[in-house]
Design an enzyme around this catalytic site. Structure first.
Site, short mmCIF file in Angstrom:
data_model
loop_
_atom_site.label_atom_id
_atom_site.label_comp_id
_atom_site.label_asym_id
_atom_site.label_seq_id
_atom_site.Cartn_x
_atom_site.Cartn_y
_atom_site.Cartn_z
N TYR A 143 0.84 -1.20 0.00
CA TYR A 143 0.00 0.00 0.00
C TYR A 143 0.87 1.25 0.00
CZ TYR A 143 -3.74 3.16 1.66
OH TYR A 143 -4.65 4.19 1.80
N GLU A 145 4.15 1.79 -0.60
CA GLU A 145 5.01 2.02 -1.76
C GLU A 145 4.19 2.17 -3.04
OE1 GLU A 145 7.85 2.95 -1.25
OE2 GLU A 145 9.01 1.70 0.11
N ARG A 184 -10.52 -1.57 10.68
CA ARG A 184 -10.00 -0.28 11.10
C ARG A 184 -10.46 0.03 12.51
NH1 ARG A 184 -10.17 3.53 5.70
NH2 ARG A 184 -11.75 2.11 4.96
N ASN A 188 -14.04 -1.13 14.05
CA ASN A 188 -13.89 -2.25 15.00
C ASN A 188 -14.43 -1.89 16.38
OD1 ASN A 188 -12.74 -4.14 13.36
ND2 ASN A 188 -10.85 -4.34 14.54
N GLY A 205 -1.77 0.52 23.21
CA GLY A 205 -2.75 1.58 22.94
C GLY A 205 -2.17 2.98 23.04
N THR A 208 -0.66 6.80 18.38
CA THR A 208 -1.64 7.86 18.15
C THR A 208 -2.09 7.91 16.69
OG1 THR A 208 -0.04 9.58 17.59
CG2 THR A 208 -0.55 9.28 19.95
N ASP A 271 3.35 -1.01 12.42
CA ASP A 271 2.23 -0.13 12.80
C ASP A 271 2.82 1.23 13.24
OD1 ASP A 271 -0.88 -0.92 13.86
OD2 ASP A 271 -0.01 0.91 14.68
N PRO A 272 2.48 2.32 12.55
CA PRO A 272 3.10 3.61 12.92
C PRO A 272 2.79 4.00 14.36
CG PRO A 272 2.05 3.74 10.76
CD PRO A 272 1.64 2.43 11.35
P1 NAD Z 1 -12.65 1.76 0.44
O1 NAD Z 1 -11.96 0.44 0.44
O2 NAD Z 1 -13.96 1.88 1.12
O3 NAD Z 1 -12.84 2.28 -1.05
C1 NAD Z 1 -11.99 1.93 -2.12
C2 NAD Z 1 -12.87 1.60 -3.32
O4 NAD Z 1 -12.02 1.27 -4.42
C3 NAD Z 1 -13.79 0.41 -3.08
O5 NAD Z 1 -15.09 0.72 -3.51
C4 NAD Z 1 -13.16 -0.70 -3.93
O6 NAD Z 1 -14.11 -1.65 -4.35
C5 NAD Z 1 -12.55 0.11 -5.05
N1 NAD Z 1 -11.46 -0.59 -5.73
C6 NAD Z 1 -10.42 -1.25 -5.16
N2 NAD Z 1 -9.61 -1.75 -6.11
C7 NAD Z 1 -10.17 -1.40 -7.30
C8 NAD Z 1 -9.80 -1.64 -8.65
N3 NAD Z 1 -8.70 -2.33 -8.98
N4 NAD Z 1 -10.60 -1.12 -9.62
C9 NAD Z 1 -11.71 -0.42 -9.31
N5 NAD Z 1 -12.11 -0.18 -8.06
C10 NAD Z 1 -11.33 -0.66 -7.07
O7 NAD Z 1 -11.62 2.82 1.03
P2 NAD Z 1 -11.80 4.36 1.39
O8 NAD Z 1 -11.53 4.48 2.82
O9 NAD Z 1 -13.06 4.89 0.82
O10 NAD Z 1 -10.55 4.97 0.60
C11 NAD Z 1 -10.70 5.63 -0.63
C12 NAD Z 1 -9.35 6.16 -1.08
O11 NAD Z 1 -8.82 7.06 -0.10
C13 NAD Z 1 -8.30 5.05 -1.25
O12 NAD Z 1 -7.52 5.33 -2.39
C14 NAD Z 1 -7.47 5.14 0.00
O13 NAD Z 1 -6.15 4.71 -0.22
C15 NAD Z 1 -7.53 6.63 0.29
N6 NAD Z 1 -7.32 6.90 1.73
C16 NAD Z 1 -8.29 6.59 2.65
C17 NAD Z 1 -8.05 6.83 4.00
C18 NAD Z 1 -9.07 6.52 5.07
O14 NAD Z 1 -8.80 6.75 6.25
N7 NAD Z 1 -10.25 6.03 4.74
C19 NAD Z 1 -6.82 7.38 4.40
C20 NAD Z 1 -5.86 7.64 3.43
C21 NAD Z 1 -6.13 7.42 2.10
N1 UDP Z 2 -6.08 -0.84 16.14
C1 UDP Z 2 -6.38 -1.40 17.36
N2 UDP Z 2 -7.43 -2.27 17.45
C2 UDP Z 2 -8.22 -2.57 16.38
C3 UDP Z 2 -7.92 -1.99 15.13
C4 UDP Z 2 -6.84 -1.12 15.03
O1 UDP Z 2 -5.71 -1.13 18.37
O2 UDP Z 2 -9.16 -3.36 16.55
C5 UDP Z 2 -4.95 0.10 16.04
C6 UDP Z 2 -3.93 -0.23 14.96
O3 UDP Z 2 -2.96 -1.14 15.44
C7 UDP Z 2 -3.36 1.15 14.68
C8 UDP Z 2 -4.54 2.08 14.91
O4 UDP Z 2 -5.47 1.36 15.70
O5 UDP Z 2 -2.35 1.46 15.61
C9 UDP Z 2 -5.22 2.53 13.62
O6 UDP Z 2 -5.47 1.38 12.85
P1 UDP Z 2 -6.27 1.44 11.49
O7 UDP Z 2 -6.22 0.06 10.91
O8 UDP Z 2 -7.61 2.04 11.72
O9 UDP Z 2 -5.49 2.48 10.58
P2 UDP Z 2 -3.94 2.76 10.24
O10 UDP Z 2 -3.05 1.88 11.06
O11 UDP Z 2 -3.82 2.49 8.80
O12 UDP Z 2 -3.78 4.18 10.62
#
Ligand code: NAD
Ligand code: UDP
Length: 314
Positions: A143, A145, A184, A188, A205, A208, A271-272
């Site tokens: 993801y 890279e 997430r 969760n 926990g 952040t 995990d950051p």
């Molecule tokens: P999501 O998984 O709900 O949405 C992604 C959508 O892309 C889904 O509908 C999935 O079916 C579609 N998809 C996946 N692979 C595909 C492919 N090969 N062709 C066509 N469609 C495809 O995720 P989201 O949270 O809505 O994220 C949307 C965008 O925002 C993503 O690019 C994600 O990397 C970016 N983003 C989200 C967050 C967040 O916290 N939600 C944070 C950083 C970046």
């Molecule tokens: N996390 C957690 N319990 C859960 C799900 C996630 O403690 O049931 C933690 C996870 O290890 C991370 C943070 O919550 O430190 C955010 O995780 P998430 O998957 O939502 O997003 P990301 O790590 O991509 O920011």
């Protein structure tokens, strides 16, 4: 205007489609339903300006639009690690395909990049000029890279072909239509608390995150898309209010009035430890600042999951 939204049936994408239609635009939503669903856009299907194409962005796409939002990519660690090769393909081949499309039709194009380009950051809060600390061979690399390479492609198309690009680095976003099983933290914890089940904290926990409500995020997307051509980003979008994961658990338990206990499980690899956006650029360039406080956003999200639970759909 006519917009293409790739990943339009996902969590953020479905809110974006909804807002674009409400603003009077035409929307073509492209999705392969890998993590999104028709349910997320069901309420839009009868809209006369809304069109849906089941399509995988790793294959070329031929449509005519004015502007493109490229969101297609699984976003939660469980989902993007489920098929890591496909995740990288979606980010990289997907970017090549949508950039090629944008070049052919002279469309302005927005990339949903991520705070994950900073990896486990050594600079806090994260500013856009920080190059990041990413493990290139770890479980999150497909993801991180993939998204970093997509940014490279966007800036090469900008330099080489003068394409109008807008790159947003999105920090943790939450709200209704998050996938209940995406693993997430917000989804969760809410589902666990609504069921009075133990809350699964990974590690101690103390790590952040900073959480932005989806409506605030969509407003930032639209403002960035409307900026002059000279504004390319990358620009951080997120809510700078930072919480430990333990605090998030406690707030969710309190908001729901749940009797859940906290349980501690191993921290996933890479995990950051911390994450908070410096949004000075977004404030200056977009005149944008998140407006929805965490507890209010959580209440709206809890209401969404509560409704799904009562219908037995999760
Ligand atoms: P999501 O998984 O709900 O949405 C992604 C959508 O892309 C889904 O509908 C999935 O079916 C579609 N998809 C996946 N692979 C595909 C492919 N090969 N062709 C066509 N469609 C495809 O995720 P989201 O949270 O809505 O994220 C949307 C965008 O925002 C993503 O690019 C994600 O990397 C970016 N983003 C989200 C967050 C967040 O916290 N939600 C944070 C950083 C970046
Ligand atoms: N996390 C957690 N319990 C859960 C799900 C996630 O403690 O049931 C933690 C996870 O290890 C991370 C943070 O919550 O430190 C955010 O995780 P998430 O998957 O939502 O997003 P990301 O790590 O991509 O920011």
């Amino acid at each position: 205007m006519r917009y293409l939204v790739t990943g339009g049936a996902g969590f953020i994408g479905s809110h974006l489609c909804e807002r674009l239609l409400a603003d009077g635009h035409e929307v073509i939503c492209v999705d392969n339903y890998y993590t999104g669903s028709r349910q997320n856009i069901r309420h839009l299907l009868s809209h006369p300006d809304f069109e849906v194409l089941r399509h995988d962005v790793t294959f070329p796409l031929y449509v005519e639009v004015d502007r493109i939002f490229n969101l297609a990519c699984p976003a939660s660690p469980i989902h993007y690690q489920n098929d890591p090769v496909q995740t990288t393909k979606t980010s990289v081949h997907g970017a090549i395909n949508v950039l090629g499309l944008a070049k052919r039709i002279h469309a302005r194009i927005f990339q949903a990049s991520t705070s994950e380009v900073y990896g486990d950051p050594l600079v806090h809060p994260q500013t856009e000029d920080y190059w990041g600390n990413v493990n290139p061979i770890g479980l999150r690399a497909c993801y991180d890279e993939g998204k970093r390479c997509a940014e490279t492609l966007f800036f090469d198309y900008w330099r080489q072909h003068r394409l109008e690009v807008k790159v947003a680095r999105i920090f943790n976003t939450y709200g209704p239509r998050m996938h209940p099983n995406d693993g997430r933290v917000v989804s969760n914890f809410i589902v666990q608390a609504l069921k009075n089940q133990p809350i699964t904290i990974y590690g101690d926990g103390s790590q952040t995150r900073s959480f932005c409500y989806v409506d605030d995020m969509i407003e930032a997307f639209l403002r960035l898309m409307d900026t002059p051509a000279s504004i390319t980003g990358p620009i951080n979008l997120g809510n700078p209010s930072e919480y430990t994961i333990r605090e998030i658990a406690e707030i969710i338990i309190e908001e729901i009035g749940a009797s859940s206990e906290l349980t501690f499980q191993p921290l996933p690899s890479d995990d950051p430890k911390c994450r908070r956006p410096d949004i000075t650029q977004a404030e200056d360039v977009l005149d944008w600042h998140p407006t929805i406080p965490l507890r209010e956003g959580l209440q709206r999200t809890i209401a969404y999951f509560e409704a799904k639970l009562s219908k037995g759909t999760i």
